[in-house]
Design a protein around this motif. Structure first.
Motif, PDB file in Angstrom:
ATOM      1  N   ARG A  24      55.194 -36.004  17.576  1.00 38.48           N
ATOM      2  CA  ARG A  24      55.695 -35.081  16.562  1.00 38.48           C
ATOM      3  C   ARG A  24      55.870 -35.820  15.222  1.00 38.48           C
ATOM      4  O   ARG A  24      56.462 -36.905  15.172  1.00 38.48           O
ATOM      5  N   ILE A  25      55.328 -35.245  14.143  1.00 41.67           N
ATOM      6  CA  ILE A  25      55.493 -35.797  12.782  1.00 41.67           C
ATOM      7  C   ILE A  25      56.424 -34.839  12.020  1.00 41.67           C
ATOM      8  O   ILE A  25      56.090 -33.667  11.818  1.00 41.67           O
ATOM      9  N   VAL A  26      57.590 -35.343  11.651  1.00 41.60           N
ATOM     10  CA  VAL A  26      58.618 -34.523  10.979  1.00 41.60           C
ATOM     11  C   VAL A  26      58.559 -34.787   9.472  1.00 41.60           C
ATOM     12  O   VAL A  26      58.625 -35.958   9.054  1.00 41.60           O
ATOM     13  N   PRO A  27      58.454 -33.752   8.624  1.00 42.12           N
ATOM     14  CA  PRO A  27      58.455 -33.949   7.157  1.00 42.12           C
ATOM     15  C   PRO A  27      59.827 -34.405   6.658  1.00 42.12           C
ATOM     16  O   PRO A  27      60.848 -34.275   7.327  1.00 42.12           O
ATOM     17  N   GLN A  28      59.808 -34.919   5.405  1.00 40.57           N
ATOM     18  CA  GLN A  28      61.050 -35.365   4.766  1.00 40.57           C
ATOM     19  C   GLN A  28      61.955 -34.166   4.503  1.00 40.57           C
ATOM     20  O   GLN A  28      61.503 -33.064   4.176  1.00 40.57           O
ATOM     21  N   GLN A  29      63.285 -34.351   4.571  1.00 42.87           N
ATOM     22  CA  GLN A  29      64.303 -33.324   4.371  1.00 42.87           C
ATOM     23  C   GLN A  29      64.129 -32.171   5.367  1.00 42.87           C
ATOM     24  O   GLN A  29      64.372 -31.004   5.042  1.00 42.87           O
ATOM     25  N   ALA A  60      64.925 -25.799  17.107  1.00 45.57           N
ATOM     26  CA  ALA A  60      64.990 -25.233  15.744  1.00 45.57           C
ATOM     27  C   ALA A  60      64.467 -26.240  14.737  1.00 45.57           C
ATOM     28  O   ALA A  60      64.566 -27.467  14.923  1.00 45.57           O
ATOM     29  N   ASN A  61      63.910 -25.701  13.705  1.00 44.77           N
ATOM     30  CA  ASN A  61      63.428 -26.504  12.577  1.00 44.77           C
ATOM     31  C   ASN A  61      64.316 -26.153  11.379  1.00 44.77           C
ATOM     32  O   ASN A  61      64.267 -25.045  10.834  1.00 44.77           O
ATOM     33  N   VAL A  62      65.151 -27.109  10.941  1.00 42.13           N
ATOM     34  CA  VAL A  62      66.169 -26.860   9.902  1.00 42.13           C
ATOM     35  C   VAL A  62      65.756 -27.554   8.613  1.00 42.13           C
ATOM     36  O   VAL A  62      65.453 -28.756   8.626  1.00 42.13           O
ATOM     37  N   ASP A  63      65.800 -26.781   7.515  1.00 43.88           N
ATOM     38  CA  ASP A  63      65.500 -27.334   6.179  1.00 43.88           C
ATOM     39  C   ASP A  63      66.786 -27.883   5.588  1.00 43.88           C
ATOM     40  O   ASP A  63      67.789 -27.158   5.436  1.00 43.88           O
ATOM     41  N   LEU A  64      66.782 -29.152   5.242  1.00 43.81           N
ATOM     42  CA  LEU A  64      67.980 -29.808   4.708  1.00 43.81           C
ATOM     43  C   LEU A  64      68.092 -29.726   3.184  1.00 43.81           C
ATOM     44  O   LEU A  64      69.081 -30.230   2.620  1.00 43.81           O
ATOM     45  N   ARG A  65      67.152 -29.146   2.529  1.00 44.47           N
ATOM     46  CA  ARG A  65      67.215 -29.023   1.065  1.00 44.47           C
ATOM     47  C   ARG A  65      68.255 -27.965   0.672  1.00 44.47           C
ATOM     48  O   ARG A  65      68.639 -27.107   1.465  1.00 44.47           O
ATOM     49  N   GLU A  66      68.667 -28.001  -0.609  1.00 44.84           N
ATOM     50  CA  GLU A  66      69.642 -27.024  -1.102  1.00 44.84           C
ATOM     51  C   GLU A  66      68.985 -25.649  -1.193  1.00 44.84           C
ATOM     52  O   GLU A  66      67.886 -25.512  -1.747  1.00 44.84           O
ATOM     53  N   SER A  93      73.743 -26.153   1.148  1.00 50.60           N
ATOM     54  CA  SER A  93      72.826 -27.093   1.797  1.00 50.60           C
ATOM     55  C   SER A  93      73.379 -27.426   3.189  1.00 50.60           C
ATOM     56  O   SER A  93      74.607 -27.475   3.398  1.00 50.60           O
ATOM     57  N   VAL A  94      72.456 -27.669   4.151  1.00 46.87           N
ATOM     58  CA  VAL A  94      72.829 -28.002   5.533  1.00 46.87           C
ATOM     59  C   VAL A  94      72.996 -29.507   5.631  1.00 46.87           C
ATOM     60  O   VAL A  94      72.065 -30.267   5.332  1.00 46.87           O
ATOM     61  N   ILE A  95      74.169 -29.924   6.034  1.00 47.15           N
ATOM     62  CA  ILE A  95      74.445 -31.360   6.172  1.00 47.15           C
ATOM     63  C   ILE A  95      74.461 -31.784   7.654  1.00 47.15           C
ATOM     64  O   ILE A  95      74.391 -32.982   7.948  1.00 47.15           O
ATOM     65  N   ASP A  96      74.602 -30.824   8.550  1.00 45.04           N
ATOM     66  CA  ASP A  96      74.598 -31.130   9.987  1.00 45.04           C
ATOM     67  C   ASP A  96      73.756 -30.061  10.664  1.00 45.04           C
ATOM     68  O   ASP A  96      74.193 -28.912  10.837  1.00 45.04           O
ATOM     69  N   ALA A  97      72.541 -30.423  11.029  1.00 44.51           N
ATOM     70  CA  ALA A  97      71.618 -29.457  11.628  1.00 44.51           C
ATOM     71  C   ALA A  97      72.097 -28.987  12.995  1.00 44.51           C
ATOM     72  O   ALA A  97      71.932 -27.812  13.368  1.00 44.51           O
ATOM     73  N   LYS A  98      72.707 -29.878  13.766  1.00 39.06           N
ATOM     74  CA  LYS A  98      73.185 -29.491  15.098  1.00 39.06           C
ATOM     75  C   LYS A  98      74.255 -28.417  15.013  1.00 39.06           C
ATOM     76  O   LYS A  98      74.223 -27.404  15.736  1.00 39.06           O
ATOM     77  N   GLY A 151      82.475 -25.563   6.570  1.00 39.99           N
ATOM     78  CA  GLY A 151      82.385 -26.983   6.891  1.00 39.99           C
ATOM     79  C   GLY A 151      82.125 -27.215   8.358  1.00 39.99           C
ATOM     80  O   GLY A 151      81.358 -28.121   8.731  1.00 39.99           O
ATOM     81  N   LYS A 152      82.743 -26.417   9.238  1.00 36.33           N
ATOM     82  CA  LYS A 152      82.522 -26.593  10.682  1.00 36.33           C
ATOM     83  C   LYS A 152      81.152 -26.104  11.115  1.00 36.33           C
ATOM     84  O   LYS A 152      80.733 -26.371  12.249  1.00 36.33           O
ATOM     85  N   TRP A 153      80.474 -25.396  10.260  1.00 40.30           N
ATOM     86  CA  TRP A 153      79.123 -24.941  10.556  1.00 40.30           C
ATOM     87  C   TRP A 153      78.071 -25.959  10.128  1.00 40.30           C
ATOM     88  O   TRP A 153      76.882 -25.717  10.291  1.00 40.30           O
ATOM     89  N   GLY A 154      78.511 -27.041   9.574  1.00 40.07           N
ATOM     90  CA  GLY A 154      77.573 -28.046   9.082  1.00 40.07           C
ATOM     91  C   GLY A 154      76.904 -27.644   7.772  1.00 40.07           C
ATOM     92  O   GLY A 154      75.807 -28.119   7.471  1.00 40.07           O
ATOM     93  N   ILE A 155      77.594 -26.820   6.992  1.00 43.18           N
ATOM     94  CA  ILE A 155      77.033 -26.313   5.726  1.00 43.18           C
ATOM     95  C   ILE A 155      78.006 -26.653   4.594  1.00 43.18           C
ATOM     96  O   ILE A 155      79.232 -26.524   4.750  1.00 43.18           O
ATOM     97  N   ARG A 156      77.468 -27.069   3.513  1.00 42.83           N
ATOM     98  CA  ARG A 156      78.264 -27.374   2.327  1.00 42.83           C
ATOM     99  C   ARG A 156      77.888 -26.402   1.215  1.00 42.83           C
ATOM    100  O   ARG A 156      76.715 -26.327   0.814  1.00 42.83           O
ATOM    101  N   VAL A 157      78.861 -25.664   0.712  1.00 38.41           N
ATOM    102  CA  VAL A 157      78.642 -24.731  -0.407  1.00 38.41           C
ATOM    103  C   VAL A 157      78.796 -25.522  -1.701  1.00 38.41           C
ATOM    104  O   VAL A 157      79.889 -26.033  -2.014  1.00 38.41           O
ATOM    105  N   ASN A 158      77.733 -25.641  -2.414  1.00 31.63           N
ATOM    106  CA  ASN A 158      77.745 -26.432  -3.650  1.00 31.63           C
ATOM    107  C   ASN A 158      78.252 -25.644  -4.859  1.00 31.63           C
ATOM    108  O   ASN A 158      78.971 -26.185  -5.705  1.00 31.63           O
ATOM    109  N   ARG A 159      77.893 -24.364  -4.920  1.00 35.41           N
ATOM    110  CA  ARG A 159      78.247 -23.591  -6.109  1.00 35.41           C
ATOM    111  C   ARG A 159      78.203 -22.108  -5.782  1.00 35.41           C
ATOM    112  O   ARG A 159      77.371 -21.666  -4.980  1.00 35.41           O
TER     113      ARG A 159
END
Length: 386
Positions: A24-29, A60-66, A93-98, A151-159
């Motif tokens: 498996r080749i995983v892309p960046q972010q 699951a395939n999770v996008d870590l970008r904002e 943005s997702v900070i914890d994919a799990k 926060g417990k969902w592994g998500i950070r609200v930036n704005r």
């Protein structure tokens, strides 16, 4: 031969499938959630990874970008019981994919519902005016609540941004009328201030112009007066340098008298008292031509030898002083009578016919007073005949 080829093809296809499931080749972010036999095994990040075929499975395939998500307008009631529609935009943005995969089934929907409820709580404590003018405060409160809850969902609200706040149509019309009235009031105030400033500047300009005109007029009068004073001073100096005699001044009096009585508007004129003295001096001069005064006769005037001026005055004919005086007094009496008639209207009397210039006057002019005797070395000298 044919069966062996088919088996070979099957083996090659199986090998390819195993290879595809293994590498498996995983892309960046990007993060891949791997489950082994139905349980969470690990999270794969960017790079090349090897899996156990038919054992490891990508959950699951999770996008870590904002990410940016916009929610449809939500009706919210303010503290003054007005319903406004608010459109919000969330940057997260997702900070914890799990956690984003296992803690909540659909974190996008969870964020949306949490935003709506939090927005209603915040807007419910504000009135319409505060809601329209406190966007930064509302954004900060929403972000704080959402960031804590997600926060417990592994998500950070930036704005969090309020894209639009739409009050009811009737309220919008009232606000437009109010804004229009306010702008008209400000425009009228500005116009009044401009008119006031213009009037003040105009008055200041007129004041300065009047002051400048007055100063110019004063300077012009001063210069004119100085010019007249200099002219009089020069004439006065010229007369004194010429040393005029009493006889010349008396003759000038006689020349000016007809000009004084010549005007049509002259009803009465006064003969100066100095005229009698001038005539007396002329009479004395004409009676004393046989005995010229010398430089030692005691007079203040500079002595001039009559023989030196004989040639200059040979053709000069002097008017008889008595006749000129009689004519002047006749004109004075006539002017006085006309002035009396104009002052108190009575029956007009035909004025007497004036005698010709060479006729003898009907009345005798008063004789001038006798001149005092002149003291000489030989004794007192009798006064000249009148």
């Amino acid at each position: 031969m044919g069966a062996g080829f088919i088996v070979l093809l099957i083996l090659v296809a199986f090998a390819l499938i195993v290879l595809f499931r293994t590498v498996r080749i995983v892309p960046q972010q990007t993060a891949l959630i791997i489950e082994r036999l139905g349980r969470y095994a690990r999270t794969l990040e960017g790079g090349i990874h090897f899996l156990v075929p038919f054992v490891d499975k990508v959950r699951a395939n999770v996008d870590l970008r904002e990410q940016v998500v916009s929610f449809p307008p939500q009706p919210v009631i303010t503290s003054d019981n007005l319903v406004v529609n608010i459109d919000t935009v969330i940057y997260y943005s997702v900070i914890d994919a799990k956690s984003a995969v296992y803690e909540i089934a659909n974190f996008i929907q969870g964020i949306e519902q949490l935003t709506v409820t939090t927005l209603r709580n915040v807007i419910g404590s504000l009135d319409l005016e505060q809601t329209l003018t406190s966007r930064d405060q509302i954004n900060a409160q929403l972000r704080g609540v959402l960031d804590e809850a997600t926060g417990k969902w592994g998500i950070r609200v930036n704005r969090v941004e309020l894209k639009a706040i739409d009050p009811p149509h009737s309220v919008q019309e009232s606000m437009e009328k109010q804004m229009k009235a306010e702008r008209e009031r400000r425009a009228q105030i500005l116009y009044a201030e401009g008119t006031k400033q213009s009037a003040i500047l105009t008055a200041e300009g007129e004041k300065q112009s009047q002051i400048l005109r007055a100063e110019g007029s004063a300077q012009a009068r001063i210069l004119e007066a100085q010019g007249q004073a200099r002219a009089i001073q020069q004439v006065f100096d010229a007369i004194h340098r010429g040393k005029p005699t009493q006889k010349l001044l008396a003759y000038q009096y006689l020349q000016v008298l007809p000009q004084i009585a010549r005007g049509d508007s002259n009803k009465m004129w006064i003969i100066p008292s100095e005229l009698t003295d001038a005539l007396r001096g002329i009479g004395g001069a004409l009676g004393a031509t046989d005995k010229p005064h010398g430089p030692d006769d005691g007079g203040d005037e500079e002595w001039v030898d009559p023989g030196q001026l004989a040639d200059a005055f040979d053709e000069t004919v002097l008017e008889d002083p008595m006749q000129a005086l009689a004519e002047a007094r006749g004109l004075a009496g006539k002017a006085s009578q006309e002035a009396t008639e104009h002052a108190a209207p009575v029956r007009r009397v035909q004025p007497p016919v004036e005698p010709p210039a060479d006729a003898v006057p009907d009345f005798e002019p008063p004789a001038p007073p006798a001149a005092p005797p002149v003291e000489t070395e030989e004794g007192p000298k009798p006064p000249p005949p009148a």
